[in-house]
Design a protein around this motif. Structure first.
Motif, mmCIF file in Angstrom:
data_model
loop_
_atom_site.group_PDB
_atom_site.id
_atom_site.type_symbol
_atom_site.label_atom_id
_atom_site.label_comp_id
_atom_site.label_asym_id
_atom_site.label_seq_id
_atom_site.Cartn_x
_atom_site.Cartn_y
_atom_site.Cartn_z
ATOM 1 N N SER A 295 -57.309 11.983 -41.250
ATOM 2 C CA SER A 295 -56.208 12.770 -41.079
ATOM 3 C C SER A 295 -56.892 13.439 -40.252
ATOM 4 C CB SER A 295 -55.001 13.840 -41.408
ATOM 5 O OG SER A 295 -55.746 15.118 -41.346
ATOM 6 N N ASP A 296 -56.671 13.460 -38.631
ATOM 7 C CA ASP A 296 -57.444 14.084 -37.290
ATOM 8 C C ASP A 296 -57.526 15.623 -37.828
ATOM 9 O OD1 ASP A 296 -57.049 11.772 -36.361
ATOM 10 O OD2 ASP A 296 -55.739 12.743 -34.567
ATOM 11 N N ASP A 297 -57.176 16.295 -38.531
ATOM 12 C CA ASP A 297 -56.929 18.081 -38.905
ATOM 13 C C ASP A 297 -58.245 17.604 -40.869
ATOM 14 O OD1 ASP A 297 -55.929 18.713 -36.938
ATOM 15 O OD2 ASP A 297 -54.254 18.203 -37.886
ATOM 16 N N GLY A 298 -58.291 16.042 -40.649
ATOM 17 C CA GLY A 298 -58.972 16.523 -42.109
ATOM 18 C C GLY A 298 -58.676 16.767 -43.341
ATOM 19 N N ILE A 299 -58.694 16.568 -44.175
ATOM 20 C CA ILE A 299 -58.702 16.267 -45.413
ATOM 21 C C ILE A 299 -58.523 18.015 -46.845
ATOM 22 C CG2 ILE A 299 -57.557 15.138 -48.090
ATOM 23 C CD1 ILE A 299 -56.931 14.445 -45.080
ATOM 24 N N THR A 300 -57.872 18.352 -47.165
ATOM 25 C CA THR A 300 -57.871 19.100 -48.059
ATOM 26 C C THR A 300 -57.493 19.362 -49.651
ATOM 27 O OG1 THR A 300 -55.311 20.697 -48.171
ATOM 28 C CG2 THR A 300 -57.278 20.966 -46.626
ATOM 29 N N ILE A 301 -57.165 19.888 -50.555
ATOM 30 C CA ILE A 301 -57.528 19.298 -52.127
ATOM 31 C C ILE A 301 -55.344 18.849 -51.911
ATOM 32 C CG2 ILE A 301 -57.445 21.758 -52.844
ATOM 33 C CD1 ILE A 301 -58.107 18.604 -54.470
ATOM 34 N N ASP A 302 -55.039 20.545 -51.429
ATOM 35 C CA ASP A 302 -53.772 20.408 -50.931
ATOM 36 C C ASP A 302 -53.110 19.163 -50.444
ATOM 37 O OD1 ASP A 302 -53.195 22.974 -52.318
ATOM 38 O OD2 ASP A 302 -53.896 23.548 -50.178
ATOM 39 N N ASP A 303 -53.831 18.485 -49.547
ATOM 40 C CA ASP A 303 -52.704 17.614 -48.886
ATOM 41 C C ASP A 303 -53.849 16.480 -49.871
ATOM 42 O OD1 ASP A 303 -52.997 18.192 -46.124
ATOM 43 O OD2 ASP A 303 -55.152 17.696 -46.399
ATOM 44 N N CYS A 304 -54.321 15.775 -50.720
ATOM 45 C CA CYS A 304 -54.424 15.171 -52.216
ATOM 46 C C CYS A 304 -53.395 15.416 -52.584
ATOM 47 C CB CYS A 304 -56.131 15.400 -52.028
ATOM 48 S SG CYS A 304 -57.110 14.620 -51.171
ATOM 49 N N GLU A 305 -52.923 16.099 -53.299
ATOM 50 C CA GLU A 305 -52.324 16.652 -54.172
ATOM 51 C C GLU A 305 -50.493 16.501 -53.738
ATOM 52 O OE1 GLU A 305 -50.038 20.275 -56.527
ATOM 53 O OE2 GLU A 305 -52.245 20.662 -56.159
ATOM 54 N N LYS A 306 -50.457 16.218 -52.445
ATOM 55 C CA LYS A 306 -48.869 16.403 -51.799
ATOM 56 C C LYS A 306 -49.030 14.624 -51.823
ATOM 57 C CE LYS A 306 -47.472 16.449 -47.827
ATOM 58 N NZ LYS A 306 -46.939 16.837 -46.171
ATOM 59 N N VAL A 307 -49.981 13.995 -51.509
ATOM 60 C CA VAL A 307 -50.339 12.586 -51.292
ATOM 61 C C VAL A 307 -50.229 11.693 -52.581
ATOM 62 C CG1 VAL A 307 -50.730 10.754 -50.778
ATOM 63 C CG2 VAL A 307 -51.336 11.777 -49.234
ATOM 64 N N HIS A 308 -50.544 12.749 -53.686
ATOM 65 C CA HIS A 308 -50.489 11.827 -54.747
ATOM 66 C C HIS A 308 -49.319 11.912 -55.388
ATOM 67 C CE1 HIS A 308 -51.397 11.999 -59.592
ATOM 68 N NE2 HIS A 308 -51.974 11.687 -59.154
ATOM 69 N N ARG A 309 -48.427 13.575 -55.519
ATOM 70 C CA ARG A 309 -47.104 13.745 -56.121
ATOM 71 C C ARG A 309 -46.361 12.906 -55.777
ATOM 72 N NH1 ARG A 309 -45.994 19.125 -54.111
ATOM 73 N NH2 ARG A 309 -48.121 19.776 -53.938
ATOM 74 N N THR A 310 -46.059 12.751 -54.463
ATOM 75 C CA THR A 310 -45.344 11.349 -53.295
ATOM 76 C C THR A 310 -45.327 10.609 -53.675
ATOM 77 O OG1 THR A 310 -45.144 13.146 -51.187
ATOM 78 C CG2 THR A 310 -44.291 10.953 -51.382
ATOM 79 N N ILE A 311 -46.274 9.435 -53.974
ATOM 80 C CA ILE A 311 -46.717 8.210 -54.460
ATOM 81 C C ILE A 311 -46.777 8.088 -55.651
ATOM 82 C CG2 ILE A 311 -47.648 8.079 -51.999
ATOM 83 C CD1 ILE A 311 -50.646 7.224 -54.097
ATOM 84 N N ASP A 312 -47.087 8.694 -56.452
ATOM 85 C CA ASP A 312 -46.501 8.614 -58.090
ATOM 86 C C ASP A 312 -45.847 7.867 -58.300
ATOM 87 O OD1 ASP A 312 -48.371 8.678 -60.920
ATOM 88 O OD2 ASP A 312 -47.281 10.609 -61.747
ATOM 89 N N PRO A 313 -43.956 8.565 -58.174
ATOM 90 C CA PRO A 313 -43.074 8.049 -59.103
ATOM 91 C C PRO A 313 -42.267 6.940 -57.783
ATOM 92 C CG PRO A 313 -42.845 10.195 -57.020
ATOM 93 C CD PRO A 313 -43.933 10.014 -57.689
ATOM 94 N N LEU A 314 -43.110 6.804 -56.732
ATOM 95 C CA LEU A 314 -43.447 5.313 -56.367
ATOM 96 C C LEU A 314 -43.829 4.498 -56.606
ATOM 97 C CD1 LEU A 314 -43.200 6.766 -52.315
ATOM 98 C CD2 LEU A 314 -41.332 6.064 -53.189
ATOM 99 N N LEU A 315 -44.928 4.132 -57.393
ATOM 100 C CA LEU A 315 -45.651 3.834 -57.944
ATOM 101 C C LEU A 315 -45.233 2.906 -59.432
ATOM 102 C CD1 LEU A 315 -49.115 4.362 -57.059
ATOM 103 C CD2 LEU A 315 -48.534 2.319 -57.007
ATOM 104 N N ASP A 316 -44.779 3.986 -60.187
ATOM 105 C CA ASP A 316 -43.818 4.184 -61.226
ATOM 106 C C ASP A 316 -42.714 2.948 -60.649
ATOM 107 O OD1 ASP A 316 -45.487 5.326 -62.540
ATOM 108 O OD2 ASP A 316 -44.685 7.634 -62.619
ATOM 109 N N GLU A 317 -41.936 3.491 -60.317
ATOM 110 C CA GLU A 317 -40.871 2.021 -59.827
ATOM 111 C C GLU A 317 -41.066 1.000 -59.164
ATOM 112 O OE1 GLU A 317 -37.704 2.123 -56.233
ATOM 113 O OE2 GLU A 317 -38.391 3.895 -56.641
ATOM 114 N N LEU A 318 -42.336 0.674 -58.557
ATOM 115 C CA LEU A 318 -43.232 -0.297 -58.059
ATOM 116 C C LEU A 318 -43.174 -1.263 -58.948
ATOM 117 C CD1 LEU A 318 -43.226 -2.452 -55.328
ATOM 118 C CD2 LEU A 318 -45.816 -0.977 -55.673
ATOM 119 N N ASP A 319 -44.114 -0.451 -59.821
ATOM 120 C CA ASP A 319 -44.713 -0.905 -61.243
ATOM 121 C C ASP A 319 -45.812 -3.172 -60.778
ATOM 122 O OD1 ASP A 319 -45.686 -0.924 -63.558
ATOM 123 O OD2 ASP A 319 -43.615 -2.196 -64.816
#
Length: 158
Positions: free
Chosen positions: A47-71
């Motif tokens: 992102s233009d503001d850089g990436i923090t560990i919280d950003d990585c965690e936020k994306v991980h938590r969001t995409i993890d269930p979507l990946l399970d569904e997408l399989d």
């Protein structure tokens, strides 16, 4: 289920890049690789503001269930979300376009006819047009075809 690493990446990118964009991030890179006995699905976000560990965690938590569904992957794998870091790999045309003015290091598959003594270059990216990378190394200008580059990365001087 997607078969093959390129197909996995294509399917996952198509499904999840809009989600990552909606969260306010850019998908800098996505790879599905085997390292040792384990498989990794690696998202690199920016992102233009850089990436923090919280950003990585936020994306991980969001995409993890979507990946399970997408399989998209048969078998188990490790999901990783990270920042590209200060010295990031440059792989795609849009990476070069986004990095004009930055310092890059290029390693070539083989020396070019125009520069027979050089197999690597380091300099400021002045432009990227029609697959030609123009680097300025202390006043010397080099025009390098992207197709000749085996690896490119940004250079951060500490």
């Amino acid at each position: 289920m997607a078969k093959g690493s390129k197909n996995v990446v294509s399917v996952v990118r198509e499904a999840l890049e809009p989600v990552i964009t909606e969260l306010g991030y850019r998908l800098w890179d996505l790879e599905y690789v085997k390292e040792g006995a384990e498989y990794f699905l690696r998202f690199t976000i920016d992102s233009d503001d850089g990436i923090t560990i919280d950003d990585c965690e936020k994306v991980h938590r969001t995409i993890d269930p979507l990946l399970d569904e997408l399989d998209p992957i048969e078998g188990s794998y490790n999901l990783q979300v990270s920042s590209p870091g200060l010295e990031r790999d440059v792989k795609y045309d849009w990476h070069y376009a986004a990095l004009v003015g930055e310092k890059l290091e290029l390693k070539l598959y083989a020396p070019l006819e125009e520069y027979p003594a050089k197999k690597s270059f380091c300099g400021i990216l002045r432009s990227f047009d029609d697959g030609i990378i123009t680097l300025d190394d202390n006043g010397s200008e080099y025009k390098i075809p992207q197709s000749s580059v085996s690896r490119a990365k940004t250079v951060f001087e500490f």
